[in-house]
Write a protein that holds these residues in place. Structure first.
Motif, PDB file in Angstrom:
ATOM      1  N   HIS A   1       0.860  -1.241   0.061  1.00 56.09           N
ATOM      2  CA  HIS A   1      -0.046  -0.018   0.139  1.00 56.09           C
ATOM      3  C   HIS A   1       0.909   1.113  -0.215  1.00 56.09           C
ATOM      4  CE1 HIS A   1      -3.318   2.760   1.070  1.00 56.09           C
ATOM      5  NE2 HIS A   1      -2.509   3.227   1.804  1.00 56.09           N
ATOM      6  N   LEU A   2       0.729   2.173  -0.803  1.00 53.91           N
ATOM      7  CA  LEU A   2       1.700   3.328  -1.014  1.00 53.91           C
ATOM      8  C   LEU A   2       0.522   4.719  -0.587  1.00 53.91           C
ATOM      9  CD1 LEU A   2       3.123   2.615  -4.524  1.00 53.91           C
ATOM     10  CD2 LEU A   2       3.743   2.104  -2.488  1.00 53.91           C
ATOM     11  N   GLU A   3       1.119   5.576  -0.043  1.00 58.98           N
ATOM     12  CA  GLU A   3       0.318   6.649   0.684  1.00 58.98           C
ATOM     13  C   GLU A   3       1.134   7.675   0.752  1.00 58.98           C
ATOM     14  OE1 GLU A   3      -2.107   7.720   4.530  1.00 58.98           O
ATOM     15  OE2 GLU A   3      -1.980   5.689   3.898  1.00 58.98           O
ATOM     16  N   GLY A   4       1.050   8.782   0.225  1.00 61.05           N
ATOM     17  CA  GLY A   4       1.767  10.006   0.418  1.00 61.05           C
ATOM     18  C   GLY A   4       1.331  11.190  -0.630  1.00 61.05           C
ATOM     19  N   PRO A   5       1.860  12.415  -0.291  1.00 58.86           N
ATOM     20  CA  PRO A   5       1.652  13.508  -1.468  1.00 58.86           C
ATOM     21  C   PRO A   5       2.079  13.385  -2.691  1.00 58.86           C
ATOM     22  CG  PRO A   5       2.957  14.219   0.488  1.00 58.86           C
ATOM     23  CD  PRO A   5       2.594  12.734   0.543  1.00 58.86           C
ATOM     24  N   SER A   6       1.831  14.129  -3.592  1.00 60.63           N
ATOM     25  CA  SER A   6       2.405  14.032  -4.915  1.00 60.63           C
ATOM     26  C   SER A   6       3.741  14.793  -4.765  1.00 60.63           C
ATOM     27  CB  SER A   6       1.354  14.928  -5.958  1.00 60.63           C
ATOM     28  OG  SER A   6       2.092  14.992  -6.998  1.00 60.63           O
ATOM     29  N   ILE A   7       4.787  14.060  -5.037  1.00 60.88           N
ATOM     30  CA  ILE A   7       6.245  14.565  -4.991  1.00 60.88           C
ATOM     31  C   ILE A   7       6.684  14.018  -6.049  1.00 60.88           C
ATOM     32  CG2 ILE A   7       8.255  14.461  -3.649  1.00 60.88           C
ATOM     33  CD1 ILE A   7       6.810  14.225  -0.809  1.00 60.88           C
ATOM     34  N   SER A   8       7.580  14.897  -6.912  1.00 57.45           N
ATOM     35  CA  SER A   8       8.348  14.399  -7.787  1.00 57.45           C
ATOM     36  C   SER A   8       9.818  14.433  -7.481  1.00 57.45           C
ATOM     37  CB  SER A   8       8.108  15.601  -8.962  1.00 57.45           C
ATOM     38  OG  SER A   8       6.938  15.499  -9.575  1.00 57.45           O
ATOM     39  N   VAL A   9      10.677  13.671  -8.146  1.00 62.03           N
ATOM     40  CA  VAL A   9      11.901  13.730  -7.766  1.00 62.03           C
ATOM     41  C   VAL A   9      12.826  13.665  -9.045  1.00 62.03           C
ATOM     42  CG1 VAL A   9      11.866  11.943  -5.792  1.00 62.03           C
ATOM     43  CG2 VAL A   9      12.005  10.977  -7.944  1.00 62.03           C
ATOM     44  N   PRO A  10      13.948  14.526  -8.998  1.00 64.22           N
ATOM     45  CA  PRO A  10      14.487  14.706 -10.406  1.00 64.22           C
ATOM     46  C   PRO A  10      15.152  13.331 -11.073  1.00 64.22           C
ATOM     47  CG  PRO A  10      15.989  15.393  -8.096  1.00 64.22           C
ATOM     48  CD  PRO A  10      14.609  15.065  -7.891  1.00 64.22           C
ATOM     49  N   ALA A  11      15.388  13.680 -11.954  1.00 62.23           N
ATOM     50  CA  ALA A  11      15.887  12.286 -13.042  1.00 62.23           C
ATOM     51  C   ALA A  11      17.117  11.744 -12.740  1.00 62.23           C
ATOM     52  CB  ALA A  11      15.874  12.848 -14.653  1.00 62.23           C
ATOM     53  N   THR A  12      18.222  12.637 -11.848  1.00 54.65           N
ATOM     54  CA  THR A  12      19.458  12.229 -11.479  1.00 54.65           C
ATOM     55  C   THR A  12      19.400  11.369 -10.293  1.00 54.65           C
ATOM     56  OG1 THR A  12      19.250  14.367 -10.076  1.00 54.65           O
ATOM     57  CG2 THR A  12      20.613  14.554 -12.084  1.00 54.65           C
ATOM     58  N   ILE A  13      18.307  11.220  -9.649  1.00 51.49           N
ATOM     59  CA  ILE A  13      18.358  10.287  -8.365  1.00 51.49           C
ATOM     60  C   ILE A  13      17.414   9.268  -8.693  1.00 51.49           C
ATOM     61  CG2 ILE A  13      18.886  12.345  -6.715  1.00 51.49           C
ATOM     62  CD1 ILE A  13      16.160  11.913  -5.743  1.00 51.49           C
ATOM     63  N   VAL A  14      16.659   9.160  -9.752  1.00 55.05           N
ATOM     64  CA  VAL A  14      15.712   7.796  -9.938  1.00 55.05           C
ATOM     65  C   VAL A  14      16.493   6.631 -10.199  1.00 55.05           C
ATOM     66  CG1 VAL A  14      14.104   7.096 -11.764  1.00 55.05           C
ATOM     67  CG2 VAL A  14      14.115   9.491 -11.081  1.00 55.05           C
TER      68      VAL A  14
END
Length: 344
Positions: free
Chosen positions: A234-247
């Motif tokens: 189950h995934l739960e959390g706000p909409s957060i984007s992470v930069p391509a460099t750390i994906v």
């Protein structure tokens, strides 16, 4: 050729005393013919009249700008300027005219139909026999195609640099994978490396699909967990984007955690469950909680080799922190990481 409002006096220097009148006329006619027929756009402006109006313009200039002869004569050349013309270019031209000197300026001009073109404008003063400023000669070279080619080459260069940068990042992560994977059993070592490279590949495909822009944290997690743990998360959390460099390094973190949970942790048990929650941290990064339940005692309380890999990825690759807690119901991991490499 456009008729002259005030016919410019052609300056040829001192004529020999024996020069014939016919020779002088021929010289003038040849000069006028050359001015008219040259493929380089040219105009002559009268420096003795207010606002330096155009008095001569050749056919090449008319073709370049799209104007007719009667729309050009008597006007200052600034009518070619438009909304995209840089004030700095205009100022450079004004300074050269005020100081009566030559100048070459690359300026964005506009044709009659509104289309823009890059103009390499060369301006040169013309003096009469008394040394007084009489006219300004101006030639134009359409640099648009060259500019487009130059821009394309620069874009290709930036793309190659970006590809090179990304390739180096991926290779650095792969190197870490190879170095951190336990190698006491050859077959197990090969399988572990292959699985971790596949995790990198999944992250790479996700990045490619997103145009190598920021990626939603939920997607970065799901792409790694779905093949390993299926629907038991189950995934739960706000909409957060992470930069391509750390994906990609972040993808390895979730892959490592998912494999550990499926093989040793709560998800190795029939009733095991996994809940992942996250939020923005006060430091501008991400705080994430990985909570396994229904698998108490299955993993023990001593960090194994997977924990070593996890620590290296979070702390060394991402510059974050990871805390482990074994509860009566299972494992709880608290992970914090910045949204950019090299920032805590």
């Amino acid at each position: 050729m456009v008729a002259a409002v005030t016919e410019p006096k052609l300056i040829h220097g001192d004529e020999p005393a024996a020069a014939s009148r016919i020779g002088l006329i021929d010289h003038k006619e040849l000069s006028a013919t050359a001015f008219e027929r040259t493929r380089m756009p040219m105009v002559i402006s009268d420096a003795r009249q207010p606002d330096y109006p155009i008095v001569l313009a050749n056919e090449s200039f008319l073709k370049l700008t799209g104007y007719a002869a009667d729309e050009v004569v008597g006007r200052n050349c600034r009518f070619l300027q438009g909304k995209g013309t840089l004030p700095a270019s205009i100022a450079e031209i004004r300074a050269a005219v005020a100081e009566e000197r030559e100048c070459t300026v690359e300026i964005l001009n506009y044709r009659k139909d509104g289309s823009a073109f890059w103009n390499e404008l060369h301006i040169s003063p013309i003096y009469d026999d008394d040394g007084m400023l009489a006219y300004y000669f101006a030639s134009q070279i359409d640099m648009t195609r060259f500019r487009n080619i130059q821009s394309l080459e620069e874009s290709e260069h930036r793309l190659l640099m970006e590809v090179d940068h990304r390739a180096k990042n991926v290779l650095a992560v792969v190197e870490s994978v190879v170095r951190l994977t336990r190698s006491d059993d050859a077959a197990r070592y090969a399988a572990s490396v292959q699985n971790r490279v596949q995790a990198l590949s999944r992250a790479h495909v996700l990045l490619a699909d997103r145009g190598w822009q920021d990626v939603a944290l939920r997607d970065a997690i799901s792409v790694q967990l779905d093949p390993v743990v299926g629907q038991r998360v189950h995934l739960e959390g706000p909409s957060i984007s992470v930069p391509a460099t750390i994906v990609q390094p972040l993808g390895l973190v979730f892959h490592e955690l998912a494999v550990n949970a499926a093989v040793h942790g709560a998800l190795s048990k029939p009733g095991g469950r996994l809940v992942i929650t996250w939020s923005d941290s006060t430091e501008g990064g991400v705080d994430l909680i990985w909570r396994e339940s229904g698998g108490a005692g299955s993993a023990g309380t001593t960090p194994g080799f997977g924990s070593v890999v996890l620590g290296a990825l979070v702390e060394k690759q991402l510059g974050g922190t990871v805390d482990r807690e074994w509860t009566d119901d299972g494992l709880v991991l608290s992970i914090s990481f910045p949204k950019a490499l090299g920032r805590l």
